[in-house]
Write a protein that holds these residues in place. Sequence first.
Motif, PDB file in Angstrom:
ATOM      1  N   ASP A   3       0.829  -1.204   0.000  1.00 19.78           N
ATOM      2  CA  ASP A   3       0.000   0.000   0.000  1.00 19.78           C
ATOM      3  C   ASP A   3       0.859   1.248   0.000  1.00 19.78           C
ATOM      4  O   ASP A   3       1.917   1.282   0.621  1.00 19.78           O
ATOM      5  CB  ASP A   3      -0.893   0.019   1.242  1.00 19.78           C
ATOM      6  CG  ASP A   3      -2.137  -0.844   1.086  1.00 19.78           C
ATOM      7  OD1 ASP A   3      -2.402  -1.314  -0.040  1.00 19.78           O
ATOM      8  OD2 ASP A   3      -2.842  -1.040   2.085  1.00 19.78           O
ATOM      9  N   PRO A   4       0.386   2.297  -0.669  1.00 19.60           N
ATOM     10  CA  PRO A   4       1.120   3.563  -0.630  1.00 19.60           C
ATOM     11  C   PRO A   4       1.004   4.190   0.753  1.00 19.60           C
ATOM     12  O   PRO A   4       0.105   3.855   1.530  1.00 19.60           O
ATOM     13  CB  PRO A   4       0.392   4.417  -1.667  1.00 19.60           C
ATOM     14  CG  PRO A   4      -0.995   3.867  -1.688  1.00 19.60           C
ATOM     15  CD  PRO A   4      -0.846   2.389  -1.439  1.00 19.60           C
ATOM     16  N   GLU A   5       1.904   5.099   1.037  1.00 20.65           N
ATOM     17  CA  GLU A   5       1.823   5.843   2.292  1.00 20.65           C
ATOM     18  C   GLU A   5       0.572   6.717   2.251  1.00 20.65           C
ATOM     19  O   GLU A   5       0.327   7.418   1.285  1.00 20.65           O
ATOM     20  CB  GLU A   5       3.059   6.720   2.447  1.00 20.65           C
ATOM     21  CG  GLU A   5       3.042   7.578   3.682  1.00 20.65           C
ATOM     22  CD  GLU A   5       4.219   8.526   3.746  1.00 20.65           C
ATOM     23  OE1 GLU A   5       4.141   9.485   4.527  1.00 20.65           O
ATOM     24  OE2 GLU A   5       5.203   8.328   3.008  1.00 20.65           O
ATOM     25  N   ILE A   6      -0.221   6.657   3.316  1.00 22.89           N
ATOM     26  CA  ILE A   6      -1.433   7.476   3.428  1.00 22.89           C
ATOM     27  C   ILE A   6      -1.251   8.370   4.648  1.00 22.89           C
ATOM     28  O   ILE A   6      -0.944   7.889   5.734  1.00 22.89           O
ATOM     29  CB  ILE A   6      -2.708   6.619   3.612  1.00 22.89           C
ATOM     30  CG1 ILE A   6      -2.844   5.569   2.513  1.00 22.89           C
ATOM     31  CG2 ILE A   6      -3.938   7.512   3.702  1.00 22.89           C
ATOM     32  CD1 ILE A   6      -3.095   6.103   1.132  1.00 22.89           C
ATOM     33  N   SER A   7      -1.420   9.682   4.460  1.00 18.21           N
ATOM     34  CA  SER A   7      -1.236  10.605   5.575  1.00 18.21           C
ATOM     35  C   SER A   7      -2.481  11.459   5.768  1.00 18.21           C
ATOM     36  O   SER A   7      -3.212  11.756   4.820  1.00 18.21           O
ATOM     37  CB  SER A   7      -0.011  11.492   5.345  1.00 18.21           C
ATOM     38  OG  SER A   7      -0.146  12.236   4.154  1.00 18.21           O
ATOM     39  N   LEU A   8      -2.696  11.840   7.016  1.00 21.31           N
ATOM     40  CA  LEU A   8      -3.797  12.711   7.397  1.00 21.31           C
ATOM     41  C   LEU A   8      -3.349  14.154   7.193  1.00 21.31           C
ATOM     42  O   LEU A   8      -2.299  14.560   7.688  1.00 21.31           O
ATOM     43  CB  LEU A   8      -4.143  12.450   8.860  1.00 21.31           C
ATOM     44  CG  LEU A   8      -5.471  12.899   9.403  1.00 21.31           C
ATOM     45  CD1 LEU A   8      -6.641  12.328   8.612  1.00 21.31           C
ATOM     46  CD2 LEU A   8      -5.573  12.477  10.864  1.00 21.31           C
ATOM     47  N   ALA A   9      -4.119  14.924   6.449  1.00 22.87           N
ATOM     48  CA  ALA A   9      -3.751  16.312   6.141  1.00 22.87           C
ATOM     49  C   ALA A   9      -4.012  17.227   7.326  1.00 22.87           C
ATOM     50  O   ALA A   9      -4.947  17.013   8.096  1.00 22.87           O
ATOM     51  CB  ALA A   9      -4.533  16.799   4.933  1.00 22.87           C
ATOM     52  N   GLY A  10      -3.198  18.263   7.418  1.00 21.24           N
ATOM     53  CA  GLY A  10      -3.420  19.333   8.382  1.00 21.24           C
ATOM     54  C   GLY A  10      -3.843  20.593   7.637  1.00 21.24           C
ATOM     55  O   GLY A  10      -3.798  20.650   6.404  1.00 21.24           O
ATOM     56  N   VAL A  11      -4.231  21.607   8.382  1.00 23.04           N
ATOM     57  CA  VAL A  11      -4.690  22.871   7.784  1.00 23.04           C
ATOM     58  C   VAL A  11      -3.626  23.433   6.842  1.00 23.04           C
ATOM     59  O   VAL A  11      -3.947  23.973   5.782  1.00 23.04           O
ATOM     60  CB  VAL A  11      -5.048  23.896   8.884  1.00 23.04           C
ATOM     61  CG1 VAL A  11      -5.405  25.244   8.278  1.00 23.04           C
ATOM     62  CG2 VAL A  11      -6.195  23.384   9.728  1.00 23.04           C
ATOM     63  N   HIS A  12      -2.355  23.279   7.200  1.00 20.97           N
ATOM     64  CA  HIS A  12      -1.262  23.820   6.393  1.00 20.97           C
ATOM     65  C   HIS A  12      -1.141  23.129   5.026  1.00 20.97           C
ATOM     66  O   HIS A  12      -0.378  23.585   4.181  1.00 20.97           O
ATOM     67  CB  HIS A  12       0.052  23.738   7.174  1.00 20.97           C
ATOM     68  CG  HIS A  12       0.373  22.351   7.639  1.00 20.97           C
ATOM     69  ND1 HIS A  12      -0.245  21.789   8.736  1.00 20.97           N
ATOM     70  CD2 HIS A  12       1.211  21.429   7.155  1.00 20.97           C
ATOM     71  CE1 HIS A  12       0.222  20.560   8.912  1.00 20.97           C
ATOM     72  NE2 HIS A  12       1.097  20.317   7.963  1.00 20.97           N
ATOM     73  N   SER A  99      -7.999   1.959  -3.247  1.00 18.27           N
ATOM     74  CA  SER A  99      -8.348   0.988  -2.201  1.00 18.27           C
ATOM     75  C   SER A  99      -7.672   1.336  -0.886  1.00 18.27           C
ATOM     76  O   SER A  99      -8.290   1.261   0.180  1.00 18.27           O
ATOM     77  CB  SER A  99      -7.959  -0.434  -2.632  1.00 18.27           C
ATOM     78  OG  SER A  99      -8.755  -0.859  -3.711  1.00 18.27           O
ATOM     79  N   ALA A 100      -6.417   1.730  -0.943  1.00 22.89           N
ATOM     80  CA  ALA A 100      -5.692   2.108   0.274  1.00 22.89           C
ATOM     81  C   ALA A 100      -6.308   3.353   0.906  1.00 22.89           C
ATOM     82  O   ALA A 100      -6.467   3.417   2.135  1.00 22.89           O
ATOM     83  CB  ALA A 100      -4.217   2.335  -0.041  1.00 22.89           C
ATOM     84  N   LEU A 101      -6.665   4.338   0.090  1.00 22.23           N
ATOM     85  CA  LEU A 101      -7.316   5.541   0.612  1.00 22.23           C
ATOM     86  C   LEU A 101      -8.656   5.195   1.264  1.00 22.23           C
ATOM     87  O   LEU A 101      -8.975   5.680   2.353  1.00 22.23           O
ATOM     88  CB  LEU A 101      -7.528   6.570  -0.503  1.00 22.23           C
ATOM     89  CG  LEU A 101      -6.326   7.399  -0.894  1.00 22.23           C
ATOM     90  CD1 LEU A 101      -6.554   8.072  -2.246  1.00 22.23           C
ATOM     91  CD2 LEU A 101      -5.999   8.435   0.176  1.00 22.23           C
ATOM     92  N   LEU A 102      -9.446   4.358   0.606  1.00 24.93           N
ATOM     93  CA  LEU A 102     -10.754   3.997   1.140  1.00 24.93           C
ATOM     94  C   LEU A 102     -10.621   3.213   2.444  1.00 24.93           C
ATOM     95  O   LEU A 102     -11.332   3.488   3.415  1.00 24.93           O
ATOM     96  CB  LEU A 102     -11.553   3.202   0.105  1.00 24.93           C
ATOM     97  CG  LEU A 102     -12.980   2.836   0.517  1.00 24.93           C
ATOM     98  CD1 LEU A 102     -13.803   4.075   0.852  1.00 24.93           C
ATOM     99  CD2 LEU A 102     -13.644   2.028  -0.594  1.00 24.93           C
ATOM    100  N   ARG A 103      -9.697   2.248   2.480  1.00 27.82           N
ATOM    101  CA  ARG A 103      -9.495   1.486   3.721  1.00 27.82           C
ATOM    102  C   ARG A 103      -9.095   2.402   4.865  1.00 27.82           C
ATOM    103  O   ARG A 103      -9.608   2.288   5.977  1.00 27.82           O
ATOM    104  CB  ARG A 103      -8.429   0.408   3.520  1.00 27.82           C
ATOM    105  CG  ARG A 103      -8.923  -0.828   2.808  1.00 27.82           C
ATOM    106  CD  ARG A 103      -7.936  -1.979   2.890  1.00 27.82           C
ATOM    107  NE  ARG A 103      -6.636  -1.663   2.314  1.00 27.82           N
ATOM    108  CZ  ARG A 103      -6.321  -1.807   1.036  1.00 27.82           C
ATOM    109  NH1 ARG A 103      -7.222  -2.268   0.175  1.00 27.82           N
ATOM    110  NH2 ARG A 103      -5.116  -1.505   0.604  1.00 27.82           N
ATOM    111  N   ARG A 104      -8.176   3.328   4.599  1.00 21.40           N
ATOM    112  CA  ARG A 104      -7.739   4.245   5.657  1.00 21.40           C
ATOM    113  C   ARG A 104      -8.867   5.184   6.075  1.00 21.40           C
ATOM    114  O   ARG A 104      -9.014   5.504   7.256  1.00 21.40           O
ATOM    115  CB  ARG A 104      -6.517   5.039   5.193  1.00 21.40           C
ATOM    116  CG  ARG A 104      -6.046   6.094   6.166  1.00 21.40           C
ATOM    117  CD  ARG A 104      -5.504   5.510   7.481  1.00 21.40           C
ATOM    118  NE  ARG A 104      -5.253   6.554   8.449  1.00 21.40           N
ATOM    119  CZ  ARG A 104      -4.151   7.303   8.501  1.00 21.40           C
ATOM    120  NH1 ARG A 104      -3.164   7.092   7.662  1.00 21.40           N
ATOM    121  NH2 ARG A 104      -4.036   8.257   9.402  1.00 21.40           N
ATOM    122  N   ALA A 105      -9.692   5.619   5.118  1.00 18.98           N
ATOM    123  CA  ALA A 105     -10.832   6.482   5.449  1.00 18.98           C
ATOM    124  C   ALA A 105     -11.798   5.746   6.370  1.00 18.98           C
ATOM    125  O   ALA A 105     -12.257   6.299   7.377  1.00 18.98           O
ATOM    126  CB  ALA A 105     -11.541   6.949   4.181  1.00 18.98           C
TER     127      ALA A 105
END
Length: 155
Positions: A3-12, A99-105
């Motif tokens: 899976d690709p790296e999935i990160s949670l975005a911040g305001v910045h 798929s990786a984005l959806l699983r992490r969501a």
Amino acid sequence: MGDPEISLAGVHEATIATQLQIDFADEFDTPSPSFDVLLARFRALLADPAAFVLFAGPLAEPTGYAVVTLRPTVYCDGPLAVLDELYVRPPLRDGGIGSALLRRAVTEVQERGGGEMHINVDEVDAGARRFYERHGFLNVEPGTDYRMLCYVREL
């Protein structure tokens, strides 16, 4: 390949989300607010604990993103989540990024106590419908034999 790296975005990182949203709208020839309008909206959304954005791949050049909003509901104990957007850059599709984005969501919503997730998909978008169905989403309420529909009215 994992899976690709999935990160949670911040305001910045609102600028990155804004550009991905514009790219998404341009690809599908969908009307979109201006960059400045979207940027202000993404800044507000990313500052709100009832929403989040996920990025796939490196922040310098993300390969995709997901936008999720949450709201209270009487239908489950936790918030109801809506996957507002899921986008993967065209040349990178079918490689597992979506798929990786959806699983992490889904995991992020569960960690926030969410009880249900909704996704609106255009009826003619058979590929997206197959994708979500592969991941366990239904357009038929369990126990019934008829499809659910989403109605929209701009205010």
